[in-house]
Write a protein that holds these residues in place. Sequence first.
Motif, PDB file in Angstrom:
ATOM      1  N   ASP A   1       0.535  -1.409   0.253  1.00 28.83           N
ATOM      2  CA  ASP A   1       0.361   0.174   0.055  1.00 28.83           C
ATOM      3  C   ASP A   1       1.179   1.282  -0.018  1.00 28.83           C
ATOM      4  O   ASP A   1       1.850   1.097   0.943  1.00 28.83           O
ATOM      5  CB  ASP A   1      -1.017   0.561   1.205  1.00 28.83           C
ATOM      6  N   CYS A   2       0.589   2.339  -0.831  1.00 28.37           N
ATOM      7  CA  CYS A   2       1.502   3.625  -1.046  1.00 28.37           C
ATOM      8  C   CYS A   2       0.888   4.029   0.313  1.00 28.37           C
ATOM      9  O   CYS A   2      -0.280   3.905   0.943  1.00 28.37           O
ATOM     10  CB  CYS A   2       0.854   4.183  -2.001  1.00 28.37           C
TER      11      CYS A   2
ATOM     12  N   VAL B   1       0.946  -0.491  -4.832  1.00 32.56           N
ATOM     13  CA  VAL B   1       1.737  -0.606  -5.848  1.00 32.56           C
ATOM     14  C   VAL B   1       2.549  -1.453  -5.560  1.00 32.56           C
ATOM     15  O   VAL B   1       3.101  -2.298  -5.153  1.00 32.56           O
ATOM     16  CB  VAL B   1       2.340   1.414  -5.768  1.00 32.56           C
TER      17      VAL B   1
ATOM     18  N   SER C   1       8.509   5.423  -7.068  1.00 38.08           N
ATOM     19  CA  SER C   1       7.463   5.744  -6.499  1.00 38.08           C
ATOM     20  C   SER C   1       6.437   5.713  -7.217  1.00 38.08           C
ATOM     21  O   SER C   1       5.978   5.060  -7.458  1.00 38.08           O
ATOM     22  CB  SER C   1       8.222   7.504  -6.739  1.00 38.08           C
ATOM     23  N   CYS C   2       5.468   5.655  -6.075  1.00 33.39           N
ATOM     24  CA  CYS C   2       3.588   5.679  -6.609  1.00 33.39           C
ATOM     25  C   CYS C   2       3.786   6.268  -7.789  1.00 33.39           C
ATOM     26  O   CYS C   2       3.441   7.252  -7.858  1.00 33.39           O
ATOM     27  CB  CYS C   2       2.900   6.110  -5.447  1.00 33.39           C
TER      28      CYS C   2
ATOM     29  N   ILE D   1       8.692   5.378  -2.785  1.00 35.92           N
ATOM     30  CA  ILE D   1       8.325   4.173  -2.276  1.00 35.92           C
ATOM     31  C   ILE D   1       9.130   3.305  -1.480  1.00 35.92           C
ATOM     32  O   ILE D   1       9.115   2.799  -0.597  1.00 35.92           O
ATOM     33  CB  ILE D   1       7.395   2.553  -3.482  1.00 35.92           C
TER      34      ILE D   1
ATOM     35  N   THR E   1       9.479   4.464   2.335  1.00 40.65           N
ATOM     36  CA  THR E   1       8.863   3.548   3.415  1.00 40.65           C
ATOM     37  C   THR E   1       9.346   2.590   4.606  1.00 40.65           C
ATOM     38  O   THR E   1       8.941   2.271   4.958  1.00 40.65           O
ATOM     39  CB  THR E   1       7.916   2.880   2.748  1.00 40.65           C
TER      40      THR E   1
END
Length: 81
Positions: free
Chosen positions: A5-6, A13, A19-20, A27, A30
């Motif tokens: 999950d973004c 994603v 990146s999203c 991403i 995270t």
Amino acid sequence: MALIDCPDCGRRVSPRAPSCPNCGAPITATGHPADRRLVTPGLLGRLTAVLGAWLVFPWVARLLAFLAGIAMLIVMFTSAR
Ligand SMILES: [Zn+2]
């Protein structure tokens, strides 16, 4: 490959995406395990090379570290004035 999950918009994603695609949130920031594995080999290889050099040529490595420490002290003292 399981989707994650973004952190920003919650869209599913790929953890391999930099990146999203929906909101552009990075991403890799995270701290997902799949992304850390992509970053680790370079750093681990460098650490292994340094450790290997330290074990194979201990006196050379220690001399270089000693000289680097002295050079750092000289730079610190000369820049303080
Ligand atoms: Zn997003």
